[in-house]
Design a protein around this motif. Structure first.
Motif, mmCIF file in Angstrom:
data_model
loop_
_atom_site.group_PDB
_atom_site.id
_atom_site.type_symbol
_atom_site.label_atom_id
_atom_site.label_comp_id
_atom_site.label_asym_id
_atom_site.label_seq_id
_atom_site.Cartn_x
_atom_site.Cartn_y
_atom_site.Cartn_z
ATOM 1 N N ILE A 6 0.927 -1.126 -0.041
ATOM 2 C CA ILE A 6 -0.037 0.071 0.041
ATOM 3 C C ILE A 6 0.842 1.239 0.004
ATOM 4 O O ILE A 6 1.547 1.369 0.881
ATOM 5 C CB ILE A 6 -0.986 0.109 1.238
ATOM 6 C CG1 ILE A 6 -1.822 -1.243 1.180
ATOM 7 C CG2 ILE A 6 -1.821 1.163 1.293
ATOM 8 C CD1 ILE A 6 -2.609 -1.476 2.558
ATOM 9 N N THR A 7 0.736 2.100 -0.883
ATOM 10 C CA THR A 7 1.227 3.490 -0.991
ATOM 11 C C THR A 7 0.284 4.470 -1.249
ATOM 12 O O THR A 7 -0.711 4.307 -1.818
ATOM 13 C CB THR A 7 2.098 3.504 -2.175
ATOM 14 O OG1 THR A 7 2.964 2.392 -2.371
ATOM 15 C CG2 THR A 7 2.944 4.820 -2.547
ATOM 16 N N ILE A 8 0.402 5.576 -0.352
ATOM 17 C CA ILE A 8 -0.485 6.721 -0.419
ATOM 18 C C ILE A 8 0.455 7.938 -0.534
ATOM 19 O O ILE A 8 1.384 8.270 0.232
ATOM 20 C CB ILE A 8 -0.855 6.780 1.093
ATOM 21 C CG1 ILE A 8 -1.678 5.777 1.692
ATOM 22 C CG2 ILE A 8 -2.201 8.094 0.901
ATOM 23 C CD1 ILE A 8 -2.308 5.819 2.958
ATOM 24 N N TYR A 9 -0.208 8.740 -1.597
ATOM 25 C CA TYR A 9 0.490 10.028 -1.988
ATOM 26 C C TYR A 9 -0.402 11.093 -1.520
ATOM 27 O O TYR A 9 -1.572 10.912 -1.629
ATOM 28 C CB TYR A 9 0.766 10.137 -3.458
ATOM 29 C CG TYR A 9 1.517 9.144 -4.066
ATOM 30 C CD1 TYR A 9 2.616 9.326 -4.498
ATOM 31 C CD2 TYR A 9 0.740 7.852 -4.516
ATOM 32 C CE1 TYR A 9 3.940 8.274 -4.999
ATOM 33 C CE2 TYR A 9 1.741 7.131 -5.251
ATOM 34 C CZ TYR A 9 3.000 6.971 -5.313
ATOM 35 O OH TYR A 9 3.943 6.274 -6.007
ATOM 36 N N THR A 10 0.272 11.740 -0.482
ATOM 37 C CA THR A 10 -0.514 12.787 0.420
ATOM 38 C C THR A 10 0.170 14.061 0.104
ATOM 39 O O THR A 10 1.347 14.440 -0.031
ATOM 40 C CB THR A 10 -0.382 12.498 1.821
ATOM 41 O OG1 THR A 10 0.962 12.394 2.234
ATOM 42 C CG2 THR A 10 -0.847 10.858 2.000
ATOM 43 N N THR A 11 -0.532 15.119 0.933
ATOM 44 C CA THR A 11 0.149 16.346 1.241
ATOM 45 C C THR A 11 -0.401 16.703 2.860
ATOM 46 O O THR A 11 -1.266 16.136 3.404
ATOM 47 C CB THR A 11 -0.438 17.743 0.479
ATOM 48 O OG1 THR A 11 -1.974 17.863 0.715
ATOM 49 C CG2 THR A 11 -0.176 17.511 -0.946
ATOM 50 N N PRO A 12 0.506 17.440 3.555
ATOM 51 C CA PRO A 12 0.104 17.479 4.964
ATOM 52 C C PRO A 12 -1.196 18.221 5.155
ATOM 53 O O PRO A 12 -1.868 17.816 6.325
ATOM 54 C CB PRO A 12 1.229 18.658 5.515
ATOM 55 C CG PRO A 12 2.369 18.597 4.411
ATOM 56 C CD PRO A 12 1.724 18.347 3.082
#
Length: 80
Positions: A6-12
């Motif tokens: 599982i990979t999650i691309y995020t911003t704060p």
């Protein structure tokens, strides 16, 4: 259940990113997180995979999910 990567691309500042991360933690699943606001290479990778600039982009195995789509996440993970 943790057989898929599982990979999650995020911003704060993304509330749906926080919801997604909390959901995976609730399920006891490990995930790799990339903050695309600080990691240009990860942002480019996310865009190539999804065609999206918005976050979260979640990758479970070879499936890409745009946004926090809980029902799609559950379906991919085999949760009823």
């Amino acid at each position: 259940m943790q057989h898929l990567k599982i990979t999650i691309y995020t911003t704060p500042t993304c509330p749906y990113c926080k919801k997604a991360k909390n959901y995976f933690k609730q399920l006891g699943l490990k995930f790799k997180e990339y903050d695309v606001s600080k990691d240009q290479k990860a942002a480019e990778k996310m865009y190539k995979k999804s065609g999206q600039l918005g976050v979260p982009v979640i990758e479970i195995g070879n499936q890409v999910i745009i946004g926090f789509d809980k029902s799609k996440i559950d379906r991919i993970l085999g949760i009823n």
